[in-house]
Scaffold this motif. Structure first.
Motif, PDB file in Angstrom:
ATOM      1  N   ARG A  39      35.063 -38.231   8.143  1.00  0.00           N
ATOM      2  CA  ARG A  39      33.903 -38.718   8.895  1.00  0.00           C
ATOM      3  C   ARG A  39      32.595 -38.211   8.321  1.00  0.00           C
ATOM      4  O   ARG A  39      31.545 -38.814   8.521  1.00  0.00           O
ATOM      5  N   GLU A  40      32.664 -37.067   7.642  1.00  0.00           N
ATOM      6  CA  GLU A  40      31.459 -36.474   7.032  1.00  0.00           C
ATOM      7  C   GLU A  40      31.112 -37.081   5.691  1.00  0.00           C
ATOM      8  O   GLU A  40      30.039 -36.839   5.150  1.00  0.00           O
ATOM      9  N   MET A  41      32.042 -37.801   5.101  1.00  0.00           N
ATOM     10  CA  MET A  41      31.822 -38.323   3.746  1.00  0.00           C
ATOM     11  C   MET A  41      30.702 -39.354   3.733  1.00  0.00           C
ATOM     12  O   MET A  41      30.621 -40.210   4.604  1.00  0.00           O
ATOM     13  N   LYS A  42      29.836 -39.228   2.727  1.00  0.00           N
ATOM     14  CA  LYS A  42      28.714 -40.153   2.574  1.00  0.00           C
ATOM     15  C   LYS A  42      28.909 -40.970   1.306  1.00  0.00           C
ATOM     16  O   LYS A  42      29.486 -40.483   0.333  1.00  0.00           O
ATOM     17  N   LYS A  43      28.372 -42.169   1.336  1.00  0.00           N
ATOM     18  CA  LYS A  43      28.436 -43.024   0.161  1.00  0.00           C
ATOM     19  C   LYS A  43      27.856 -42.272  -1.044  1.00  0.00           C
ATOM     20  O   LYS A  43      26.787 -41.676  -0.946  1.00  0.00           O
TER      21      LYS A  43
END
Length: 136
Positions: A39-43
């Motif tokens: 959920r924390e992963m960013k593009k």
DNA sequence: GCCAACGTTGGC
DNA sequence: GCCAACGTTGGC
């Protein structure tokens, strides 16, 4: 930008499979700690691709191309998510679990401390060190 | 809310 | 193939 590490058994889905597919949906994760990381992963975040069981080594780098969305393979409503990843590059030299273990700076990695976690966070210090070891 | 039993992961 | 480590489930 954050750095991550994901694990896959190569005979199920390898880095070469990802290269061939150009992108893939990383789904089926059913562990809360792993889910929270996803959920924390960013593009644009970069991800080490680790082969578990066979190989036991980091073989390549992928990037997050789509941030967390509901996992279409989930049948319960516990908030499981998927992300989409794309291959970035294969490492010149693969970094084995043994390589990570013997390196003092890397001895606190979740790969060593909590080997069963399938999605892990990597600090920038660890990331840089591993890249250097891989000849990148 | 505790904890025993069970299932899964992954290194060896 | 074995088993330790960990997470989840379910009875109480």
């Amino acid at each position: 930008m954050n750095y991550w590490l994901i694990k896959s058994e190569p005979y199920v889905y390898s880095y070469d499979d990802l290269t061939h597919d150009k992108k893939t949906s990383w789904d089926g994760v059913r562990n809360y700690a792993a889910r929270n990381y996803m959920r924390e992963m960013k593009k644009g975040d970069q991800v080490f691709f680790y082969h578990s069981n066979e190989g036991k080594q980091i073989v390549g780098i992928a990037t997050i191309s789509k941030e967390a969305y509901p996992d279409p393979t989930a049948v319960d409503n516990k908030g499981w998510v998927s992300v989409e990843i794309k291959p970035l590059k294969k490492l010149k030299k693969f970094i084995t679990l043994v390589d990570v273990r013997v390196e003092k700076i890397l001895s606190e990695m979740e790969l060593v401390k909590n080997s069963r976690l399938s999605v892990q966070k990597v600090s920038s210090k660890e990331w840089i060190k591993i890249l250097k070891m891989a000849g990148e």
